[in-house]
Design an enzyme around this catalytic site. Structure first.
Site, PDB file in Angstrom:
ATOM      1  CB  THR A 136      -2.569   0.902  10.335  1.00 47.53           C
ATOM      2  OG1 THR A 136      -2.915   0.477   9.016  1.00 47.53           O
ATOM      3  CG2 THR A 136      -1.183   1.501  10.351  1.00 47.53           C
ATOM      4  CG  PHE A 149       0.611  -3.222   2.404  1.00 48.29           C
ATOM      5  CD1 PHE A 149       1.387  -2.192   2.915  1.00 48.29           C
ATOM      6  CD2 PHE A 149       0.806  -4.507   2.895  1.00 48.29           C
ATOM      7  CE1 PHE A 149       2.347  -2.433   3.891  1.00 48.29           C
ATOM      8  CE2 PHE A 149       1.761  -4.755   3.869  1.00 48.29           C
ATOM      9  CZ  PHE A 149       2.538  -3.718   4.371  1.00 48.29           C
ATOM     10  CD  GLU A 199     -10.431   4.271   1.461  1.00 49.50           C
ATOM     11  OE1 GLU A 199     -10.965   5.297   1.009  1.00 49.50           O
ATOM     12  OE2 GLU A 199     -10.281   4.069   2.677  1.00 49.50           O
ATOM     13  CE  LYS A 243      -1.012   0.456   6.186  1.00 52.55           C
ATOM     14  NZ  LYS A 243      -1.467   0.400   4.816  1.00 52.55           N
ATOM     15  CG  ASN A 274       0.480   3.924   4.717  1.00 57.75           C
ATOM     16  OD1 ASN A 274       0.584   3.415   3.596  1.00 57.75           O
ATOM     17  ND2 ASN A 274      -0.627   3.842   5.424  1.00 57.75           N
ATOM     18  CB  CYS A 310      -4.080   5.355   5.385  1.00 58.68           C
ATOM     19  SG  CYS A 310      -5.319   4.063   5.525  1.00 58.68           S
ATOM     20  CE  LYS A 321      -5.812   5.257  10.616  1.00 54.46           C
ATOM     21  NZ  LYS A 321      -4.736   4.293  10.702  1.00 54.46           N
ATOM     22  CE  LYS A 343      -7.139   6.048  -2.965  1.00 56.49           C
ATOM     23  NZ  LYS A 343      -5.978   5.186  -3.025  1.00 56.49           N
ATOM     24  NE  ARG A 363     -12.232   7.066   6.387  1.00 57.83           N
ATOM     25  CZ  ARG A 363     -12.097   5.780   6.705  1.00 57.83           C
ATOM     26  NH1 ARG A 363     -12.089   5.418   7.976  1.00 57.83           N
ATOM     27  NH2 ARG A 363     -11.979   4.856   5.778  1.00 57.83           N
TER      28      ARG A 363
END
Ligand code: NAD
Length: 433
Positions: A121, A150, A153, A205, A209, A261, A264, A322, A329
């Site tokens: 990204t 996309f 996780e 992207k 997000n 993701c 940041k 999650k 992170r």
């Protein structure tokens, strides 16, 4: 096709393995020798449902290889994917040192026509920067393509094998053809490969997000209102989500978004906007709301214990940012841990997959339990930070026997409020009565 994937982390390993699964010859390269040695010997380095099976199959079929040598990986490759970190720099903007560092090296290695595909990204304009970095040392023909990833996780294999869409940013016809052929097996059900220019692809992207992060922060604010106004966020959510224009997904309030993701990428888009003299006000609020929401549950705990947590011991269920991942992170659980410890409490945590990563980061700052019930022993309360399925339907009898005080602060709204009251719990969740 022969493919190289540079960077073998969450995205690189899934990308490499899934491309091998559709018959390509893939070499994944990483500078982390320990990681590469592990992968070479058939040991997977991340927890991702469904990945290990296809990882092992493709190693066995000789379609998936690992190396620390960039030259070996790219020399025969037709397509070179970059799946490198783009962490926030000191000011929050995306740090491109990994991506541009590899681009620089590639310039010294390339020969013949190659397509370099950026999966990381990256801010708008990075494809041009990668091109310029390669051109410093290479005057042959090549294309730089933007192909943002996309995958989520926890369901990364499914997302990669059956993407909602594939976004490809390139103006080159040869690169378009190569990317269409490569992705054809992944879009057989008719989902689109959307071709566009590099800059639009790069922005897509961040826009995606940031929009999802906005949805989360918005619902967290609605949950705050519910708590203050005596409404129930579950009711509001279903009422709101039934509107097709809004949709049912991503409307669950909680303890803030985390992961590698959203935090940041939101920050990076704010910074990119500043650079073009645009004040992206909504996103700044999204960030602020998220930071506040992570501490909201801590505030509830403090309020319950009259602002004195000294000597209190808590059980914490969930450490990963999650469920279905070992990724910690920016995990909200870590913020909660820090605040509770600072206030004088102790913690015993359980997570099905993330304990090794947490141990690496914070060591014995907290205790770790073998299972969710052991974590409850002597606890003055349970805090739920991740919605792993196994936490949703626990054995309430065992729970009741293990926990010292029947108090639950549920950051993920896992249980029915009435049921918990019937079971004799003081039960506080998010945005519910
Ligand atoms: P990661 O940290 O898990 O993996 C990056 C890998 O790159 C590490 O293994 C690291 O050792 C390796 N690396 C660093 N420098 C290298 C070099 N010079 N040569 C070879 N390897 C090198 O990161 P990730 O989560 O896979 O994310 C990669 C990119 O994909 C980021 O830009 C991220 O924003 C984006 N992305 C991530 C996700 C996600 O869910 N993790 C989803 C979509 C997009």
């Amino acid at each position: 096709m022969k493919i190289a994937v540079v960077g073998t982390g969450y995205v690189g390993l899934v990308t490499g393995t899934c491309f091998a699964e559709t018959g390509n010859k893939v070499t994944c390269v990483d500078i982390d020798e320990t990681k590469v040695n592990k992968l070479k010997s058939g040991n997977i380095t991340i927890y991702e449902p469904g990945l290990e099976k296809i990882f092992l199959r493709n190693i066995k079929e000789n379609r998936l290889k690992f190396t620390t040598n960039l030259v070996d990986a790219v020399i025969d490759a037709e397509i070179i994917f970059l799946a490198l970190p783009t962490p926030p720099g000191a000011d929050g903007s995306a740090d491109l040192k990994y991506v541009l560092g590899v681009a620089d090296q590639l310039g010294k290695i390339l020969s013949g026509y190659k397509v370099i595909v950026n999966k990381s990204t990256v801010p708008v304009g990075t494809a041009d920067k990668v091109k310029a970095a390669i051109e410093k040392n290479y005057s042959g023909v090549f294309d730089v393509v933007s192909n943002p990833e996309f995958l989520r996780e926890g369901v990364a294999v499914d997302d990669f094998m059956k993407p909602d869409r594939v976004v490809v940013g390139t103006k080159s016809e040869s690169a378009k053809k190569l990317m269409s052929d490569l992705y054809a097996p992944f879009v057989r059900q008719g989902n689109p490969i959307i071709f566009m220019d590099e800059r639009s692809s790069e922005l897509t992207k961040y826009a995606a997000n940031s929009f999802l992060a906005t949805k989360i922060s918005f619902m967290n604010e609605i949950a705050q209102l519910c708590e203050r106004m005596g409404a129930d966020v579950d009711m509001v959510r279903s009422g709101v989500g039934s509107d097709e224009r809004i949709g049912k997904r991503f409307l669950f309030p909680g303890i803030g978004y985390g992961g590698s993701c959203f935090p940041k990428d939101v920050q990076a888009l704010i910074m990119s906007s500043d650079e073009v003299d645009y004040d992206f006000e909504i996103l700044k609020s999204v960030e602020k709301v998220n930071a506040r929401q992570k501490l909201h549950i801590v505030q509830k705990i403090k309020t319950y214990f009259n602002n004195d947590l000294r000597g209190k011991h808590f059980s914490l269920w969930g450490l990963a940012f999650k469920p279905n991942t070992d990724d910690i992170r920016e995990a909200p659980a870590l913020v909660i841990i820090d605040s509770l410890i600072e206030a004088g409490a102790t913690i015993c945590a359980y997570d099905p997959e993330a304990i090794p990563n947490v141990k690496k980061q914070i060591g014995d700052k907290i205790k770790y339990a073998e299972n969710q019930y052991e974590a409850l022993v002597n606890a003055d309360g349970l805090i739920i930070a991740t919605e792993w399925s196994e936490f949703r339907t626990p054995d309430f009898e065992i729970m009741g026997n293990k926990i010292k005080s029947k108090i639950i602060f549920d950051g993920r709204n896992l249980f029915d409020v009435n049921k918990m009251n019937e079971l004799g719990y003081y039960y506080k969740s998010i945005g519910r009565k």
